[in-house]
Design a protein around this motif. Sequence first.
Motif, short mmCIF file in Angstrom:
data_model
loop_
_atom_site.label_atom_id
_atom_site.label_comp_id
_atom_site.label_asym_id
_atom_site.label_seq_id
_atom_site.Cartn_x
_atom_site.Cartn_y
_atom_site.Cartn_z
N LEU A 214 0.84 -1.20 0.00
CA LEU A 214 0.00 0.00 0.00
C LEU A 214 0.88 1.25 0.00
CD1 LEU A 214 -2.80 1.40 0.32
CD2 LEU A 214 -2.46 1.19 2.80
N VAL A 215 0.65 2.12 -0.99
CA VAL A 215 1.29 3.44 -1.00
C VAL A 215 0.18 4.45 -0.76
CG1 VAL A 215 2.63 5.11 -2.34
CG2 VAL A 215 3.07 2.65 -2.60
N ASP A 216 0.05 4.86 0.48
CA ASP A 216 -1.08 5.70 0.90
C ASP A 216 -0.67 7.17 0.94
OD1 ASP A 216 -3.64 6.20 1.68
OD2 ASP A 216 -3.59 4.95 3.47
N ASP A 217 -1.65 8.04 1.14
CA ASP A 217 -1.33 9.45 1.40
C ASP A 217 -0.49 9.54 2.68
OD1 ASP A 217 -2.93 10.05 -0.75
OD2 ASP A 217 -4.68 10.59 0.46
N PHE A 218 0.26 10.61 2.81
CA PHE A 218 1.10 10.80 4.00
C PHE A 218 0.23 10.89 5.26
CE2 PHE A 218 4.11 13.23 1.02
CZ PHE A 218 4.89 12.11 0.78
N ASP A 219 0.74 10.34 6.36
CA ASP A 219 0.08 10.57 7.64
C ASP A 219 0.33 12.03 8.07
OD1 ASP A 219 2.68 10.74 8.76
OD2 ASP A 219 2.65 8.66 9.39
N GLU A 220 -0.28 12.45 9.16
CA GLU A 220 -0.23 13.86 9.53
C GLU A 220 1.20 14.35 9.76
OE1 GLU A 220 -2.17 17.06 12.73
OE2 GLU A 220 -2.68 14.92 12.87
N GLU A 221 1.97 13.58 10.51
CA GLU A 221 3.35 14.00 10.82
C GLU A 221 4.17 14.17 9.54
OE1 GLU A 221 7.31 12.43 13.28
OE2 GLU A 221 5.44 11.27 13.35
N THR A 222 4.08 13.18 8.64
CA THR A 222 4.84 13.23 7.39
C THR A 222 4.32 14.34 6.48
OG1 THR A 222 5.13 10.83 7.56
CG2 THR A 222 5.70 11.84 5.46
N ALA A 223 2.99 14.51 6.45
CA ALA A 223 2.39 15.55 5.62
C ALA A 223 2.89 16.94 6.03
CB ALA A 223 0.87 15.49 5.70
N LEU A 224 2.94 17.19 7.33
CA LEU A 224 3.40 18.50 7.81
C LEU A 224 4.87 18.73 7.45
CD1 LEU A 224 1.62 18.57 11.30
CD2 LEU A 224 1.09 19.99 9.30
N LYS A 225 5.66 17.66 7.49
CA LYS A 225 7.07 17.76 7.07
C LYS A 225 7.17 18.06 5.58
CE LYS A 225 9.04 14.72 10.62
NZ LYS A 225 9.65 13.39 10.90
N LYS A 243 0.51 25.70 8.19
CA LYS A 243 0.81 24.31 7.81
C LYS A 243 -0.31 23.39 8.26
CE LYS A 243 5.75 25.17 8.37
NZ LYS A 243 6.92 24.96 9.25
N GLU A 244 -0.75 23.62 9.49
CA GLU A 244 -1.84 22.77 10.02
C GLU A 244 -3.15 23.02 9.28
OE1 GLU A 244 -1.72 23.80 14.13
OE2 GLU A 244 -0.14 22.35 14.62
N LEU A 245 -3.36 24.26 8.84
CA LEU A 245 -4.56 24.60 8.08
C LEU A 245 -4.56 23.86 6.73
CD1 LEU A 245 -7.17 26.31 7.95
CD2 LEU A 245 -5.80 28.10 6.85
N ILE A 246 -3.42 23.87 6.06
CA ILE A 246 -3.31 23.15 4.78
C ILE A 246 -3.63 21.67 4.99
CG2 ILE A 246 -1.70 22.38 2.97
CD1 ILE A 246 -0.24 25.08 3.32
#
Length: 360
Positions: A214-225, A243-246
């Motif tokens: 599975l290649v999923d969307d980034f989790d929150e921690e990775t997405a913020l990075k 960043k959190e708003l995005i």
Amino acid sequence: MKFFNREKEIKEILSILEDEPNNIYFIFGSINSGKTTLIKHIIENKLNRDKYVVFYINLREHFISRYEDFIEVLFNTYEESFIEKIKRYFLSFIKDLPNNIDINSTILTGIPIPKNLINEFLSKKNSENVFKYLTKIFEDVKRKGKQPILIIDELQKIGDLKINGFLIYELFNFFIDLTKEKHICHVLCLSSDSLFIEKVYDEAMLRDRVDYILVDDFDEETALKFINFYAKEKNIKLDKKEKELIYSYVGGKPILIIKVINKMKIKNLSDILDELLKVEISKLENLLEDIKEGNYNVNYEEVIESLKLFKNTYSIPKSKIKKDIRNLLIKKNYLFLNPVNNEIKPQSFLIWNAIKEFYK
């Protein structure tokens, strides 16, 4: 843009490629989660050129409605010399493999084949000869001291193609022969069509012969990075709240994060996010209007109740939604099914937000 993250998936795929071919691997995930980007990064940056030859076939950009279309995408033709034609006339093409593969190339975007031979394949419509030729190509690569890897991107595009039955089943048998039985070639198949992956998962002939990544969307921690990483690349300053708003609007979908940050050069962040959400809500309302008018063979009220299940949660068991409704919403790219854990969720945070806004 520099490649970002995916170390876990890279490590898993490299580990598979280092072993003897033994399974067919399906790399799947929601649309635009980065499957193709990941596999191309591995091919171009992580593979030892002295060890591997990759045959990468991308069906994404091709209209494939006939057997002939698939064959033309699969192969790269070249002109045979007169001597090669004479030799092939007297010898079976299976015994007489032209010395046409540049094993110094890490990536080949089609299987090399003489023009005359591909014409034979097209006229006879005999997939058995095609598979014999491919096997001989891969065996030749092995004899030359390299490991062949066959990658087919968006494999679901030939799911309904027929030649004396569905071509996909002949292809699966061929993949089993290459991996589980002869251990000649690694086979990786990519797809964002979760209904197709569900069929593969339930296919009896593939049991214990297939594995899934599975290649999923980034989790929150990775997405913020990633938001921070890409904003820096574009020389855009973002504070923690921005960043959190995005993330709260588009989640960990890389392509949507990139889209938002790129637009920040000319627009205000809150306007960009509100506009994206309004467009998604409008699309959802149009679909529901079509359903209400009877343009799809599903019950409108049941669709409304099904989508309402996501009002307070992002993921639910697939059994909570009737199959006909579930399949329609997946085909329309509103929902994504993971058949491995039988969970269903919106294709993105943006769609999830649109669903929640609709019910307000």
